[in-house]
Design a protein around this motif. Structure first.
Motif, PDB file in Angstrom:
ATOM      1  N   CYS A 171     -23.401  59.048  -2.617  1.00 30.57           N
ATOM      2  CA  CYS A 171     -22.780  59.732  -1.421  1.00 30.57           C
ATOM      3  C   CYS A 171     -22.480  61.209  -2.044  1.00 30.57           C
ATOM      4  O   CYS A 171     -22.629  62.064  -1.179  1.00 30.57           O
ATOM      5  N   LYS A 172     -22.260  61.597  -3.242  1.00 31.58           N
ATOM      6  CA  LYS A 172     -22.169  62.643  -3.840  1.00 31.58           C
ATOM      7  C   LYS A 172     -23.571  63.636  -3.397  1.00 31.58           C
ATOM      8  O   LYS A 172     -23.644  64.754  -3.153  1.00 31.58           O
ATOM      9  N   LEU A 173     -24.734  62.818  -3.561  1.00 28.71           N
ATOM     10  CA  LEU A 173     -25.923  63.605  -3.424  1.00 28.71           C
ATOM     11  C   LEU A 173     -26.187  63.403  -2.139  1.00 28.71           C
ATOM     12  O   LEU A 173     -27.407  64.028  -1.699  1.00 28.71           O
ATOM     13  N   GLY A 174     -25.442  63.185  -1.183  1.00 27.16           N
ATOM     14  CA  GLY A 174     -25.672  63.322   0.210  1.00 27.16           C
ATOM     15  C   GLY A 174     -26.366  62.086   0.864  1.00 27.16           C
ATOM     16  O   GLY A 174     -26.886  62.259   2.166  1.00 27.16           O
ATOM     17  N   ALA A 175     -26.433  61.163   0.445  1.00 28.48           N
ATOM     18  CA  ALA A 175     -27.260  59.981   0.844  1.00 28.48           C
ATOM     19  C   ALA A 175     -26.548  59.552   2.105  1.00 28.48           C
ATOM     20  O   ALA A 175     -27.358  59.303   3.221  1.00 28.48           O
ATOM     21  N   LEU A 176     -25.307  59.336   2.229  1.00 30.64           N
ATOM     22  CA  LEU A 176     -24.695  58.904   3.334  1.00 30.64           C
ATOM     23  C   LEU A 176     -24.860  60.092   4.776  1.00 30.64           C
ATOM     24  O   LEU A 176     -25.327  59.591   5.721  1.00 30.64           O
ATOM     25  N   ASP A 177     -24.762  61.333   4.434  1.00 32.50           N
ATOM     26  CA  ASP A 177     -25.096  62.194   5.481  1.00 32.50           C
ATOM     27  C   ASP A 177     -26.352  62.122   6.079  1.00 32.50           C
ATOM     28  O   ASP A 177     -26.709  62.270   7.143  1.00 32.50           O
ATOM     29  N   ILE A 178     -27.435  61.878   5.042  1.00 33.98           N
ATOM     30  CA  ILE A 178     -28.837  61.824   5.539  1.00 33.98           C
ATOM     31  C   ILE A 178     -29.117  60.557   6.328  1.00 33.98           C
ATOM     32  O   ILE A 178     -29.525  60.423   7.429  1.00 33.98           O
ATOM     33  N   LEU A 179     -28.367  59.395   5.713  1.00 41.01           N
ATOM     34  CA  LEU A 179     -28.559  58.093   6.589  1.00 41.01           C
ATOM     35  C   LEU A 179     -27.968  58.418   7.919  1.00 41.01           C
ATOM     36  O   LEU A 179     -28.493  57.644   9.016  1.00 41.01           O
ATOM     37  N   GLU A 180     -26.894  58.797   8.010  1.00 43.47           N
ATOM     38  CA  GLU A 180     -26.265  59.167   9.228  1.00 43.47           C
ATOM     39  C   GLU A 180     -27.155  59.891  10.209  1.00 43.47           C
ATOM     40  O   GLU A 180     -27.357  59.567  11.319  1.00 43.47           O
ATOM     41  N   GLU A 181     -27.862  60.940   9.724  1.00 38.29           N
ATOM     42  CA  GLU A 181     -28.621  61.445  10.545  1.00 38.29           C
ATOM     43  C   GLU A 181     -29.692  60.782  10.935  1.00 38.29           C
ATOM     44  O   GLU A 181     -30.260  60.957  12.247  1.00 38.29           O
ATOM     45  N   VAL A 182     -30.474  59.930   9.839  1.00 41.99           N
ATOM     46  CA  VAL A 182     -31.610  59.311  10.429  1.00 41.99           C
ATOM     47  C   VAL A 182     -31.313  58.324  11.293  1.00 41.99           C
ATOM     48  O   VAL A 182     -32.141  57.865  12.392  1.00 41.99           O
ATOM     49  N   ASN A 183     -30.076  57.565  11.444  1.00 38.82           N
ATOM     50  CA  ASN A 183     -29.858  56.658  12.324  1.00 38.82           C
ATOM     51  C   ASN A 183     -29.469  56.891  13.634  1.00 38.82           C
ATOM     52  O   ASN A 183     -29.380  56.374  14.624  1.00 38.82           O
ATOM     53  N   LEU A 184     -29.162  58.347  13.702  1.00 35.68           N
ATOM     54  CA  LEU A 184     -28.919  58.872  15.030  1.00 35.68           C
ATOM     55  C   LEU A 184     -30.460  59.015  15.809  1.00 35.68           C
ATOM     56  O   LEU A 184     -30.363  59.300  16.766  1.00 35.68           O
ATOM     57  N   SER A 185     -31.661  59.057  15.016  1.00 32.24           N
ATOM     58  CA  SER A 185     -32.680  59.251  15.757  1.00 32.24           C
ATOM     59  C   SER A 185     -33.339  57.737  16.028  1.00 32.24           C
ATOM     60  O   SER A 185     -33.419  56.809  14.950  1.00 32.24           O
ATOM     61  N   VAL A 186     -33.780  57.492  17.230  1.00 33.54           N
ATOM     62  CA  VAL A 186     -34.582  56.062  17.384  1.00 33.54           C
ATOM     63  C   VAL A 186     -35.707  55.958  16.826  1.00 33.54           C
ATOM     64  O   VAL A 186     -36.083  54.892  16.279  1.00 33.54           O
ATOM     65  N   SER A 222     -32.313  51.337   6.938  1.00 33.92           N
ATOM     66  CA  SER A 222     -31.315  52.699   6.849  1.00 33.92           C
ATOM     67  C   SER A 222     -30.216  52.179   7.337  1.00 33.92           C
ATOM     68  O   SER A 222     -28.950  52.780   6.980  1.00 33.92           O
ATOM     69  N   GLU A 223     -29.873  51.513   8.344  1.00 33.36           N
ATOM     70  CA  GLU A 223     -28.679  50.894   8.885  1.00 33.36           C
ATOM     71  C   GLU A 223     -27.873  50.291   7.881  1.00 33.36           C
ATOM     72  O   GLU A 223     -26.767  50.403   7.599  1.00 33.36           O
ATOM     73  N   ALA A 224     -28.822  49.416   6.993  1.00 29.76           N
ATOM     74  CA  ALA A 224     -27.984  48.430   6.228  1.00 29.76           C
ATOM     75  C   ALA A 224     -27.393  49.308   5.040  1.00 29.76           C
ATOM     76  O   ALA A 224     -26.500  48.976   4.518  1.00 29.76           O
ATOM     77  N   ALA A 225     -28.434  50.351   4.632  1.00 28.41           N
ATOM     78  CA  ALA A 225     -28.079  51.131   3.479  1.00 28.41           C
ATOM     79  C   ALA A 225     -26.514  52.006   3.949  1.00 28.41           C
ATOM     80  O   ALA A 225     -25.965  52.198   2.840  1.00 28.41           O
ATOM     81  N   TYR A 226     -26.630  52.426   5.036  1.00 30.26           N
ATOM     82  CA  TYR A 226     -25.597  53.240   5.327  1.00 30.26           C
ATOM     83  C   TYR A 226     -24.360  52.356   5.391  1.00 30.26           C
ATOM     84  O   TYR A 226     -23.202  52.944   4.940  1.00 30.26           O
ATOM     85  N   ASN A 227     -24.092  51.065   5.797  1.00 28.14           N
ATOM     86  CA  ASN A 227     -23.200  50.332   5.819  1.00 28.14           C
ATOM     87  C   ASN A 227     -22.821  49.925   4.448  1.00 28.14           C
ATOM     88  O   ASN A 227     -21.466  49.791   4.131  1.00 28.14           O
ATOM     89  N   LYS A 228     -23.814  49.698   3.535  1.00 24.96           N
ATOM     90  CA  LYS A 228     -23.646  49.463   2.287  1.00 24.96           C
ATOM     91  C   LYS A 228     -22.731  50.324   1.542  1.00 24.96           C
ATOM     92  O   LYS A 228     -21.746  50.108   0.631  1.00 24.96           O
ATOM     93  N   LEU A 229     -23.238  51.569   1.643  1.00 21.98           N
ATOM     94  CA  LEU A 229     -22.593  52.801   1.382  1.00 21.98           C
ATOM     95  C   LEU A 229     -21.214  52.983   1.526  1.00 21.98           C
ATOM     96  O   LEU A 229     -20.051  53.062   0.845  1.00 21.98           O
ATOM     97  N   LEU A 230     -20.911  52.826   2.826  1.00 24.68           N
ATOM     98  CA  LEU A 230     -19.592  52.611   3.290  1.00 24.68           C
ATOM     99  C   LEU A 230     -18.554  51.770   2.681  1.00 24.68           C
ATOM    100  O   LEU A 230     -17.323  52.027   2.494  1.00 24.68           O
ATOM    101  N   ASN A 231     -19.090  50.458   2.662  1.00 24.73           N
ATOM    102  CA  ASN A 231     -18.311  49.271   2.192  1.00 24.73           C
ATOM    103  C   ASN A 231     -18.013  49.561   0.757  1.00 24.73           C
ATOM    104  O   ASN A 231     -17.208  48.930   0.169  1.00 24.73           O
ATOM    105  N   ASN A 232     -18.745  50.398  -0.104  1.00 24.56           N
ATOM    106  CA  ASN A 232     -18.378  50.607  -1.492  1.00 24.56           C
ATOM    107  C   ASN A 232     -17.528  51.820  -1.587  1.00 24.56           C
ATOM    108  O   ASN A 232     -17.219  52.459  -2.785  1.00 24.56           O
ATOM    109  N   ASN A 233     -17.122  52.536  -0.157  1.00 21.64           N
ATOM    110  CA  ASN A 233     -16.358  53.893  -0.420  1.00 21.64           C
ATOM    111  C   ASN A 233     -15.505  53.593   0.809  1.00 21.64           C
ATOM    112  O   ASN A 233     -15.682  54.016   1.846  1.00 21.64           O
TER     113      ASN A 233
END
Length: 690
Positions: A518-533, A540-551
């Motif tokens: 998250c410090k390296l910006g993974a969450l922000d990047i994944l959030e942006e990626v998941n906004l694009s169809v 990418s969706e699973a990784a985003y949720n996984k990061l959130l579940n650990n934070n």
């Protein structure tokens, strides 16, 4: 009778020039004679120039400098046959000079040269006209001119000439022309394959060799292969292979057979006539490296067809290929490895190579040749994909160390192949544990930073496979591997992005790594990626949720809720609702902030506080102590201390929760509450469901 008086010869007419014999020793003088109107002078001048040009390249260059080429081109269409023949002979020799070729193209003499191939012309004219075209056809522009002026048809006709020189020049010219696909199509229309096959019976090896080279190119087309099969061309080729005296033709013959084996019908024909067994035996037992190499290449080409692979497997082609792996020639090793790669599509072949083949390929991974290492790693990549037994065989044969070494290779293909094999090995838990001792994680840092998308993809996939263990994730985090992995989430390549997301999802299984990501910006990047169809994927969706579940603090601030599986522990804090794209400050930074009128940050802390409660009921001192107002659950729940010794709670912030902040300022914070009210409400511990 009277004495006879000798009659005096009549003097020549006054308007006739007396014959003059000239002996010239200068080429320049003879070149001047090319402009003479006298046929005899022209014929003799051409004859002298021909002998001069035969002596070497320097003389050809001299004739070019003296301007001999242009007047000679005019003589190609001279009425006198001898003059025309001699001029043609000169061009047959001169056309080997590159500067002469260039000038001839500019003078556009191709039509005049092709005209000399007419059936009524002498054999010697055919010989030198075809020689001129053979020399000219080595360059692309001349090829186009020959085709445009209809030169291919007379050349095919001259393949049946009784003169071997004419045959040789004609087939050489055709060979040069076949480099162009338009010419190959035209040859098929002219039915050129039968006369080319007839040249294989020639007593001159150079003619046979040129014929085989020509067949090797034109049989890349399916129609040509069918024509060759229908004209018993395969039989001719097999006979050449069986004849030891023709071993100088075996390499080219194998090239033609390699093309023919791509057709199922041809392969069946060879198999039915026993030719396939002969071919494999020939490849295995030959002592000539190039022959073995071409035989392996023939198998590779044919093995791309499923039915062909089945036939090869029935003929036990695997034994031949394993034998070729032991060759001393690098080219043969590469070809055999490539053939094994192609045969891996057959399940039976894959199983055969488990005991025979994998050990030999691992030996090749240590070769000094990078090409050999790349070919061997490709074979192992194909052998181990979707085949746990082969992956285990690689590990048991001490293949991990050489594979790890290849990860630092300069050849992208080798790196990608090695990463694939390591990923296949890591898919098995018993084998994965042993990979860390070989330095796999640190070796992947280079491939993760590669500019090659295939290497990036395979490296990320290997991280996903190896990072299932805590030790691997810790090493990846400590060695700086998370940063390039996060960067790959931005990739425009779908496979790279998918595998990088997979790896991030696996790495986020422990909180320390998730926080670092998250410090390296993974969450922000994944959030942006998941906004694009078009860019998002399941990983990418699973990784985003996984990061959130650990934070969970971040998840709560972003989404306003926690699921029943989200167990909060000490250190969880409720900052309030934040907008997407807004960064959540860590608790340490929040403590350093000056007091403000924003609502307090609610902190979960079940441990006993060493600091005595403030003597005053005013909240001001508390605010100053923490900088920003931070409410701790332990400060208000001392009476229930024994019930809260566990480090986890189902937590809700009540009124101050993000879900209940109906109207918020742009900062996403509720600023209307007093500190006292916030403190009282923020201290409540309520059920998870909101």
């Amino acid at each position: 009778m009277g004495k006879k008086v000798k009659k005096e010869a009549e003097p020549p007419p006054k308007d006739v020039f007396d014959p003059l014999t000239i002996e010239s020793k200068k080429a320049a003088t003879v070149v001047l004679m090319l402009n003479s109107p006298e046929e005899e002078v022209l014929a003799k001048a051409c004859e002298a120039i021909y002998r001069f040009a035969l002596k070497g390249e320097e003389n050809k260059a001299t004739l070019l400098e003296l301007g001999a080429v242009e007047p000679l081109t005019k003589l190609l269409t001279h009425e006198d046959k001898i003059v025309r023949r001699n001029a043609t002979m000169i061009f047959g020799i001169l056309a080997s000079n590159n500067d002469v070729k260039k000038l001839l193209r500019e003078l556009d003499v191709m039509n005049s040269v092709i005209a000399q191939l007419a059936p009524e012309e002498e054999v010697v004219i055919h010989e030198f006209a075809s020689l001129c075209l053979a020399n000219m056809s080595a360059e692309y522009t001349s090829k186009v001119q020959i085709l445009e002026h209809g030169g291919l048809e007379p050349l095919v006709r001259l393949l049946a000439s009784p003169d071997p020189d004419v045959k040789k020049n004609s087939v050489e010219c055709i060979y040069n022309l076949t480099q162009d696909f338009q010419c190959r199509a035209a040859l098929q229309e002219l039915n050129a394959i039968p006369p080319i096959l007839d040249l294989l019976k020639s007593e001159y090896p150079v003619i046979q060799l040129l014929a085989l080279k020509t067949l090797g190119i034109i049989t890349n087309d399916k129609e040509a292969r069918t024509t060759l099969r229908d004209n018993q061309g395969v039989d001719h080729l097999i006979k050449i292979l069986e004849t030891k005296e023709l071993n100088d033709l075996h390499i080219e013959a194998l090239s033609v057979i390699a093309n023919c084996l791509e057709d199922m019908d041809t392969l069946v024909l060879i198999q039915q006539t026993g030719g396939l067994k002969k071919l494999l035996s020939f490849a295995e037992n030959s002592t000539i490296p190039d022959i073995q190499k071409n035989a392996a290449k023939a198998i590779t080409k044919a093995a791309y067809d499923p039915e062909n692979r089945k036939l090869f497997h029935e003929q036990e082609v695997e034994k031949c290929l394993v034998a070729l792996l032991g060759s001393e020639n690098d080219g043969t090793k590469i070809a055999a490895s490539q053939a094994i790669s192609a045969m891996c599509e057959n399940t039976g072949s894959k199983e055969f190579f488990n005991n025979q083949g994998i050990p030999q390929l691992i030996v090749l991974l240590k070769s000094d040749s990078e090409e050999v290492r790349e070919a061997a790693s490709l074979a192992l990549a194909n052998l181990t994909t979707c085949h746990p037994a082969n992956a285990k065989a690689v590990a048991e044969a001490d293949g991990v160390d050489p594979l790890v070494n290849i990860l630092s290779s300069r050849r992208d293909g080798a790196v990608a192949n090695a990463a694939t094999v390591l990923a296949n090995v890591a898919m098995q838990e018993p084998l994965r544990a042993g990979l860390q001792s070989h330095g796999v994680t640190s070796a992947l840092l280079g491939p993760l930073r590669s500019a090659n998308t295939v290497v990036q993809s395979k490296a990320a996939l290997t991280v996903a496979a190896t990072a299932c263990d805590v030790e691997a994730r810790t090493e990846l985090r400590n060695s700086g591997g998370l940063e390039p992995l996060v960067e790959l989430l931005r990739s425009k390549n779908d496979e790279v992005r998918r595998h990088a997301s997979w790896a991030v999802m696996v790495c986020a299984n422990d909180e320390l790594t998730a926080v670092e990501l998250c410090k390296l910006g993974a969450l922000d990047i994944l959030e942006e990626v998941n906004l694009s169809v078009s860019r998002k994927n399941k990983f990418s969706e699973a990784a985003y949720n996984k990061l959130l579940n650990n934070n969970l603090s971040l998840k709560y601030s972003l989404t306003g809720y926690l699921s029943s599986s989200n167990i909060i522990s000490d250190g969880f804090y409720d900052y309030g609702r934040i907008n997407p794209g807004t960064k959540l400050l860590p608790l340490k930074d929040l403590c350093l902030q000056e007091p403000s009128d924003q609502r307090a940050v609610l902190l979960v802390n079940s441990k006993s506080s060493d600091v005595s409660p403030p003597p005053s009921t005013e909240d001001k001192s508390s605010d100053v102590g923490y900088g920003r107002s931070i409410s701790s659950s332990s400060s208000f729940r001392r009476a229930s201390k024994e019930k809260t010794k566990k480090n986890s709670y189902h937590f809700s912030t009540g009124f101050g929760s993000p879900t209940e902040e109906k109207s918020e300022p742009p900062s996403g914070r509720n600023t209307a509450l007093s500190k006292g009210t916030t403190k009282e409400r923020g201290s409540s511990l309520l059920p998870t469901e909101r």
